[in-house]
Motif scaffolding. Structure first.
Motif, PDB file in Angstrom:
ATOM      1  N   PRO A  15      -1.358   6.229 -46.141  1.00 56.95           N
ATOM      2  CA  PRO A  15      -2.104   5.082 -45.684  1.00 56.95           C
ATOM      3  C   PRO A  15      -1.456   4.016 -44.887  1.00 56.95           C
ATOM      4  N   LEU A  16       0.050   4.049 -45.024  1.00 54.95           N
ATOM      5  CA  LEU A  16       0.662   3.301 -44.463  1.00 54.95           C
ATOM      6  C   LEU A  16       1.006   3.578 -43.311  1.00 54.95           C
ATOM      7  N   LEU A  17       1.049   4.729 -42.853  1.00 49.55           N
ATOM      8  CA  LEU A  17       1.750   5.147 -41.839  1.00 49.55           C
ATOM      9  C   LEU A  17       1.035   4.646 -40.359  1.00 49.55           C
ATOM     10  N   LEU A  18      -0.233   4.947 -40.430  1.00 52.74           N
ATOM     11  CA  LEU A  18      -1.055   4.584 -39.178  1.00 52.74           C
ATOM     12  C   LEU A  18      -0.969   3.169 -38.961  1.00 52.74           C
ATOM     13  N   PRO A  19      -0.920   2.325 -39.876  1.00 49.98           N
ATOM     14  CA  PRO A  19      -1.039   0.652 -39.438  1.00 49.98           C
ATOM     15  C   PRO A  19       0.651   0.461 -39.125  1.00 49.98           C
ATOM     16  N   VAL A  20       1.552   0.967 -39.562  1.00 50.05           N
ATOM     17  CA  VAL A  20       2.935   0.814 -39.176  1.00 50.05           C
ATOM     18  C   VAL A  20       3.126   1.464 -37.751  1.00 50.05           C
ATOM     19  N   MET A  21       2.722   2.480 -37.557  1.00 44.38           N
ATOM     20  CA  MET A  21       2.829   3.206 -36.215  1.00 44.38           C
ATOM     21  C   MET A  21       2.200   2.376 -35.192  1.00 44.38           C
ATOM     22  N   ALA A  22       0.958   2.037 -35.477  1.00 47.26           N
ATOM     23  CA  ALA A  22      -0.091   1.024 -34.992  1.00 47.26           C
ATOM     24  C   ALA A  22       0.533  -0.258 -34.231  1.00 47.26           C
ATOM     25  N   ALA A  23       1.435  -0.911 -35.098  1.00 44.76           N
ATOM     26  CA  ALA A  23       2.007  -2.169 -35.077  1.00 44.76           C
ATOM     27  C   ALA A  23       3.086  -1.822 -33.991  1.00 44.76           C
ATOM     28  N   LEU A  24       3.976  -0.726 -34.354  1.00 48.76           N
ATOM     29  CA  LEU A  24       5.060  -0.544 -33.539  1.00 48.76           C
ATOM     30  C   LEU A  24       4.592  -0.160 -31.856  1.00 48.76           C
ATOM     31  N   ALA A 237      11.056   3.794 -26.610  1.00 47.92           N
ATOM     32  CA  ALA A 237      10.430   3.864 -28.216  1.00 47.92           C
ATOM     33  C   ALA A 237       8.788   3.856 -27.749  1.00 47.92           C
ATOM     34  N   CYS A 238       8.243   3.115 -26.816  1.00 51.38           N
ATOM     35  CA  CYS A 238       6.837   3.255 -26.516  1.00 51.38           C
ATOM     36  C   CYS A 238       6.310   4.530 -26.417  1.00 51.38           C
ATOM     37  N   TYR A 239       6.800   5.301 -25.516  1.00 54.65           N
ATOM     38  CA  TYR A 239       6.320   6.734 -25.313  1.00 54.65           C
ATOM     39  C   TYR A 239       6.467   7.698 -26.492  1.00 54.65           C
ATOM     40  N   SER A 240       7.814   7.591 -27.197  1.00 52.19           N
ATOM     41  CA  SER A 240       7.717   8.242 -28.669  1.00 52.19           C
ATOM     42  C   SER A 240       6.607   8.003 -29.435  1.00 52.19           C
ATOM     43  N   VAL A 241       6.403   6.702 -29.779  1.00 55.85           N
ATOM     44  CA  VAL A 241       5.437   6.368 -30.733  1.00 55.85           C
ATOM     45  C   VAL A 241       4.141   6.557 -30.289  1.00 55.85           C
ATOM     46  N   TYR A 242       3.904   6.420 -28.937  1.00 54.62           N
ATOM     47  CA  TYR A 242       2.447   6.974 -28.345  1.00 54.62           C
ATOM     48  C   TYR A 242       2.245   8.322 -28.396  1.00 54.62           C
ATOM     49  N   TYR A 243       2.892   9.253 -28.135  1.00 57.14           N
ATOM     50  CA  TYR A 243       2.920  10.464 -28.185  1.00 57.14           C
ATOM     51  C   TYR A 243       2.798  11.122 -29.393  1.00 57.14           C
ATOM     52  N   THR A 244       3.794  10.381 -30.542  1.00 58.21           N
ATOM     53  CA  THR A 244       3.444  10.824 -31.838  1.00 58.21           C
ATOM     54  C   THR A 244       2.191  10.562 -32.474  1.00 58.21           C
ATOM     55  N   MET A 245       1.752   9.203 -32.016  1.00 57.92           N
ATOM     56  CA  MET A 245       0.391   9.061 -32.701  1.00 57.92           C
ATOM     57  C   MET A 245      -0.758   9.959 -32.075  1.00 57.92           C
ATOM     58  N   LEU A 246      -0.651  10.382 -30.732  1.00 58.67           N
ATOM     59  CA  LEU A 246      -1.597  11.374 -30.422  1.00 58.67           C
ATOM     60  C   LEU A 246      -1.644  12.482 -30.900  1.00 58.67           C
ATOM     61  N   ARG A 247      -0.589  13.166 -31.631  1.00 58.60           N
ATOM     62  CA  ARG A 247      -0.493  14.127 -32.305  1.00 58.60           C
ATOM     63  C   ARG A 247      -0.925  14.022 -33.822  1.00 58.60           C
ATOM     64  N   LEU A 248      -0.630  12.986 -34.381  1.00 56.90           N
ATOM     65  CA  LEU A 248      -0.928  12.738 -35.733  1.00 56.90           C
ATOM     66  C   LEU A 248      -2.372  12.138 -36.021  1.00 56.90           C
ATOM     67  N   SER A 255      -6.202   4.684 -28.824  1.00 60.08           N
ATOM     68  CA  SER A 255      -6.808   3.635 -27.860  1.00 60.08           C
ATOM     69  C   SER A 255      -6.883   2.404 -28.311  1.00 60.08           C
ATOM     70  N   ALA A 256      -7.852   2.182 -29.809  1.00 62.51           N
ATOM     71  CA  ALA A 256      -7.850   0.966 -30.300  1.00 62.51           C
ATOM     72  C   ALA A 256      -6.652   0.169 -30.399  1.00 62.51           C
ATOM     73  N   ALA A 257      -5.580   0.952 -30.852  1.00 63.41           N
ATOM     74  CA  ALA A 257      -4.181  -0.044 -31.033  1.00 63.41           C
ATOM     75  C   ALA A 257      -3.848  -0.484 -29.553  1.00 63.41           C
ATOM     76  N   ILE A 258      -3.839   0.365 -28.492  1.00 61.70           N
ATOM     77  CA  ILE A 258      -3.250  -0.018 -27.100  1.00 61.70           C
ATOM     78  C   ILE A 258      -4.166  -1.246 -26.671  1.00 61.70           C
ATOM     79  N   TYR A 259      -5.549  -1.236 -27.005  1.00 62.27           N
ATOM     80  CA  TYR A 259      -6.335  -2.537 -26.612  1.00 62.27           C
ATOM     81  C   TYR A 259      -5.975  -3.583 -27.486  1.00 62.27           C
ATOM     82  N   LEU A 260      -5.205  -3.696 -28.394  1.00 57.36           N
ATOM     83  CA  LEU A 260      -4.599  -4.886 -28.997  1.00 57.36           C
ATOM     84  C   LEU A 260      -3.226  -5.300 -28.209  1.00 57.36           C
TER      85      LEU A 260
END
Length: 298
Positions: A15-24, A237-248, A255-260
């Motif tokens: 449950p913590l992975l998504l919020p942490v990755m979104a924050a990053l 760092a941005c591209y790494s987190v971005y594409y990792t999130m897209l896969r997970l 998209s919601a994270a980016i609009y923040l």
């Protein structure tokens, strides 16, 4: 940067992975705008973007050559034109707007509307129809951007043409993204395509920098910090987190994270550079985010 649709594999179990990755992702995504504003105190945007793209491309080059399919000339040339639009026009456009002192948060807000522009262009160019709800959401989002823009016009000193450059660069990137879809020759691993894009941008930004006086970097600590920030955080760092999130994760959550990113950019710019904030800017931002949510939900 913008959201490209990839097939999501699974939602993270922790449950913590998504919020942490979104924050990053939010921090690293917004750092691209703030980093340019910071480094622009030491050099012109053409010079700082030349060194950002050159360093990024050189670091990626050995990995692009050693890992993945062989980079054939035809595939590379197919990526070059997209690099012109995605890096030189898009990145250069919003960097120029920041240099002209358009509020950095507003630049981030306009730049991050690329997915909406892609959706709108897909109908006339690709025959992909939008629903009435999506058109309504797009209209609301654009109205919010206009609210922020008009308020920033009264608060800032940027020339009017700089606002047009921001919108134009966003639309150019959206058009390139729509035309890119379905072209098999453009299907290349991320590290290889990003290498081609950044090196393409380095050539073009280098020409611009030479025309303005040369490509020698300022030998200052602030410029070095800005380059490290832009290359390591805003690019890798941005591209790494971005594409990792897209896969997970589902694409809608990414998209919601980016609009923040725009509100975070506004706050960063206010804290670091004393850029103005107003109630109207945040109201317009809220209207924009509401329109984006209406367009993308489901």
């Amino acid at each position: 940067m913008t959201v490209f649709s990839l097939t999501s594999i699974a939602t993270p179990r922790s449950p913590l992975l998504l919020p942490v990755m979104a924050a990053l992702l939010v921090v690293s995504w917004s750092s691209g705008f703030v980093g340019i504003r910071y480094a622009n105190e030491q050099a012109s945007v053409s010079l700082l973007l030349f060194w950002r793209t050159l360093l990024s491309g050189i670091i990626l080059l050995p990995f692009a050559l050693a890992f993945g399919p062989k980079m054939r000339l035809r595939a590379v040339l197919s990526q070059v034109w997209f690099g012109v639009m995605a890096v030189f026009v898009y990145l250069g456009g919003f960097a120029l707007a920041i240099e002209q002192r358009i509020p950095t948060g507003l630049v981030a807000l306009i730049s991050d509307l690329v997915p909406l522009a892609i959706a709108a262009m897909a109908q006339p160019l690709l025959g992909e129809r939008l629903t009435a709800r999506q058109w309504l959401g797009t209209a609301i989002a654009v109205s919010g951007v206009l609210m922020v823009s008009f308020d920033s016009l009264s608060l800032g000193t940027a020339p009017f043409w700089a606002y047009g450059v921001t919108v134009g660069s966003m639309l150019a990137f959206a058009l390139a993204s729509v035309l890119r879809r379905g072209r098999v020759s453009l299907h290349m691993p991320v590290h290889q395509s990003l290498c081609v894009h950044t090196l393409t941008g380095a050539v073009l930004f280098g020409v611009c920098a030479m025309a303005q006086g040369g490509i020698a970097p300022p030998m200052t600590r602030e410029f070095a910090i800005g380059m490290a920030w832009l290359v390591l955080v805003a690019t890798f760092a941005c591209y790494s987190v971005y594409y990792t999130m897209l896969r997970l994760c589902p694409v809608a959550k990414v998209s919601a994270a980016i609009y923040l990113s725009p509100p975070v950019t506004m706050i960063w710019s206010w804290m670091l550079f004393s850029e103005p904030l107003s109630v109207a800017m945040f109201v317009g931002l809220a209207v924009t985010l509401g329109g984006v949510w209406l367009t993308s939900r489901g």
